[in-house]
Design an enzyme around this catalytic site. Sequence first.
Site, PDB file in Angstrom:
ATOM      1  N   LYS A  88       0.676  -1.204   0.065  1.00  0.00           N
ATOM      2  CA  LYS A  88       0.161   0.003  -0.045  1.00  0.00           C
ATOM      3  C   LYS A  88       1.115   1.258   0.098  1.00  0.00           C
ATOM      4  O   LYS A  88       0.712   2.268  -0.583  1.00  0.00           O
ATOM      5  CB  LYS A  88      -0.853  -0.004   1.352  1.00  0.00           C
ATOM      6  CG  LYS A  88      -1.898   1.005   1.280  1.00  0.00           C
ATOM      7  CD  LYS A  88      -3.131   0.548   2.349  1.00  0.00           C
ATOM      8  CE  LYS A  88      -2.517   0.264   3.724  1.00  0.00           C
ATOM      9  NZ  LYS A  88      -2.864   1.469   4.672  1.00  0.00           N
ATOM     10  N   ARG A 136      12.548  -8.479  13.072  1.00  0.00           N
ATOM     11  CA  ARG A 136      12.186  -7.185  13.831  1.00  0.00           C
ATOM     12  C   ARG A 136      10.956  -7.734  14.469  1.00  0.00           C
ATOM     13  O   ARG A 136      10.323  -8.673  13.936  1.00  0.00           O
ATOM     14  CB  ARG A 136      11.814  -6.082  12.982  1.00  0.00           C
ATOM     15  CG  ARG A 136      12.882  -5.170  12.662  1.00  0.00           C
ATOM     16  CD  ARG A 136      12.271  -4.122  12.251  1.00  0.00           C
ATOM     17  NE  ARG A 136      13.610  -3.051  11.495  1.00  0.00           N
ATOM     18  CZ  ARG A 136      13.235  -1.923  10.869  1.00  0.00           C
ATOM     19  NH1 ARG A 136      12.233  -1.696  10.429  1.00  0.00           N
ATOM     20  NH2 ARG A 136      14.141  -1.360  10.450  1.00  0.00           N
ATOM     21  N   ARG A 146      -1.607  -8.700  13.246  1.00  0.00           N
ATOM     22  CA  ARG A 146      -1.756  -7.637  12.378  1.00  0.00           C
ATOM     23  C   ARG A 146      -2.734  -8.025  11.460  1.00  0.00           C
ATOM     24  O   ARG A 146      -3.711  -7.371  11.099  1.00  0.00           O
ATOM     25  CB  ARG A 146      -0.509  -7.072  11.870  1.00  0.00           C
ATOM     26  CG  ARG A 146       0.466  -6.508  13.033  1.00  0.00           C
ATOM     27  CD  ARG A 146       1.575  -6.424  12.615  1.00  0.00           C
ATOM     28  NE  ARG A 146       1.821  -5.511  11.418  1.00  0.00           N
ATOM     29  CZ  ARG A 146       2.855  -5.099  10.600  1.00  0.00           C
ATOM     30  NH1 ARG A 146       3.981  -5.649  10.843  1.00  0.00           N
ATOM     31  NH2 ARG A 146       2.945  -4.275   9.690  1.00  0.00           N
ATOM     32  N   ARG A 200     -11.753   2.803   8.580  1.00  0.00           N
ATOM     33  CA  ARG A 200     -11.534   1.527   9.290  1.00  0.00           C
ATOM     34  C   ARG A 200     -12.947   0.890  10.006  1.00  0.00           C
ATOM     35  O   ARG A 200     -12.840  -0.387  10.250  1.00  0.00           O
ATOM     36  CB  ARG A 200     -10.497   1.620  10.263  1.00  0.00           C
ATOM     37  CG  ARG A 200      -9.049   1.626   9.778  1.00  0.00           C
ATOM     38  CD  ARG A 200      -8.193   1.507  11.158  1.00  0.00           C
ATOM     39  NE  ARG A 200      -6.927   1.190  11.041  1.00  0.00           N
ATOM     40  CZ  ARG A 200      -5.881   1.645  10.863  1.00  0.00           C
ATOM     41  NH1 ARG A 200      -5.831   2.914  10.335  1.00  0.00           N
ATOM     42  NH2 ARG A 200      -4.679   1.423  10.956  1.00  0.00           N
ATOM     43  N   ARG A 202      11.172 -11.276   6.525  1.00  0.00           N
ATOM     44  CA  ARG A 202      12.354 -10.300   6.046  1.00  0.00           C
ATOM     45  C   ARG A 202      13.361 -10.315   7.168  1.00  0.00           C
ATOM     46  O   ARG A 202      12.967 -10.955   8.515  1.00  0.00           O
ATOM     47  CB  ARG A 202      11.262  -9.013   6.759  1.00  0.00           C
ATOM     48  CG  ARG A 202      10.969  -8.060   5.371  1.00  0.00           C
ATOM     49  CD  ARG A 202      10.415  -6.596   6.040  1.00  0.00           C
ATOM     50  NE  ARG A 202       9.514  -6.149   5.327  1.00  0.00           N
ATOM     51  CZ  ARG A 202       8.824  -5.285   5.771  1.00  0.00           C
ATOM     52  NH1 ARG A 202       8.662  -4.894   6.848  1.00  0.00           N
ATOM     53  NH2 ARG A 202       7.705  -4.708   4.659  1.00  0.00           N
TER      54      ARG A 202
HETATM   55  P1  AMP Z   1      -1.767   3.104  11.088  1.00  0.00           P
HETATM   56  O1  AMP Z   1      -0.440   3.794  11.103  1.00  0.00           O
HETATM   57  O2  AMP Z   1      -2.605   3.490   9.894  1.00  0.00           O
HETATM   58  O3  AMP Z   1      -1.707   1.635  11.388  1.00  0.00           O
HETATM   59  O4  AMP Z   1      -2.354   3.467  12.539  1.00  0.00           O
HETATM   60  C1  AMP Z   1      -1.867   3.639  13.555  1.00  0.00           C
HETATM   61  C2  AMP Z   1      -2.919   3.614  14.802  1.00  0.00           C
HETATM   62  O5  AMP Z   1      -3.796   4.873  14.815  1.00  0.00           O
HETATM   63  C3  AMP Z   1      -4.017   2.558  14.711  1.00  0.00           C
HETATM   64  O6  AMP Z   1      -3.544   1.322  15.412  1.00  0.00           O
HETATM   65  C4  AMP Z   1      -5.131   3.189  15.429  1.00  0.00           C
HETATM   66  O7  AMP Z   1      -4.909   2.964  16.781  1.00  0.00           O
HETATM   67  C5  AMP Z   1      -5.246   4.842  15.222  1.00  0.00           C
HETATM   68  N1  AMP Z   1      -5.760   5.040  13.731  1.00  0.00           N
HETATM   69  C6  AMP Z   1      -5.559   5.384  12.599  1.00  0.00           C
HETATM   70  N2  AMP Z   1      -6.300   5.443  11.677  1.00  0.00           N
HETATM   71  C7  AMP Z   1      -7.615   4.929  12.449  1.00  0.00           C
HETATM   72  C8  AMP Z   1      -8.874   5.148  11.899  1.00  0.00           C
HETATM   73  N3  AMP Z   1      -9.473   5.388  10.746  1.00  0.00           N
HETATM   74  N4  AMP Z   1      -9.852   4.705  13.122  1.00  0.00           N
HETATM   75  C9  AMP Z   1      -9.268   4.482  14.263  1.00  0.00           C
HETATM   76  N5  AMP Z   1      -8.202   4.536  14.694  1.00  0.00           N
HETATM   77  C10 AMP Z   1      -7.268   4.904  13.822  1.00  0.00           C
END
Ligand code: AMP
Length: 227
Positions: A24, A169, A180, A99, A136
């Site tokens: 992505k 890692r 994940r 999300r 990795r």
């Molecule tokens: P990411 O870098 O996209 O994995 O986001 C890191 C963290 O930010 C996630 O694990 C959530 O805790 C929070 N987060 C990011 N985007 C959202 C979203 N659309 N809705 C709720 N929490 C979010």
Amino acid sequence: MAAEAPTKDKIPLIVLIGGPGSGKGTLATSIVKDFGVVHISTGDMFRYHIKNETPIGKKAKSFIEAGKLAPDELVIDMLKERLQQPDCQKGALLDGFPRTLAQAKALESSVNDKYNLVVLYLDVSDATIMQRLAGRRYCPSCNAVYNVTFAPSKIPNICDVCGATLIVRNDDREETVRDRLSVFHQQNAPLIPYYEEKGVLTSINGEKGAAAVAEEALRILHEKLGK
Ligand code: AMP
């Protein structure tokens, strides 16, 4: 009734859905470069707010540190405000949003006829993601990156560049990748049929190489956005 703006006059709003290791990030870079849209990652926005101890950061911190989703209302308000900013008037690429279904519905109700919503789903099997991430290997000394299947070091577990012993890692451990992946599937399972029904989702086979994925995605976007 006002005539609907032709597709090419609408603001592109691209939603990119893809799991960990789906490619992505690489695709986002190509789209931003080709379309001149702003890359909005809600995860990056939260990290910025937490680092700067803003009111949003203070509200989101405990959820994010616990690996939970931030409350819908908080992320929806944050995103709506971001979309109003001048740099978003040429279009935006949303990464990590929506999300949840509530977020998808809120996005829909706030994006009006001005926008052309296109959702791309980067479809990669769990087995491939597992090979990509859990395979990795990193060099802790010179930061070189290898993959036991796709780009192995000449001598197993030894860095070709500096001879140090390679490591896995924490984020790439098999159990962690499995967690994940399961979070990704749980969160995205309802979004995919939701967008499919609305006729705005296109699936792209993410198993192909990065260049082939980018070529297909850009072709679809040019077609859908009329540019
Ligand atoms: P990411 O870098 O996209 O994995 O986001 C890191 C963290 O930010 C996630 O694990 C959530 O805790 C929070 N987060 C990011 N985007 C959202 C979203 N659309 N809705 C709720 N929490 C979010």
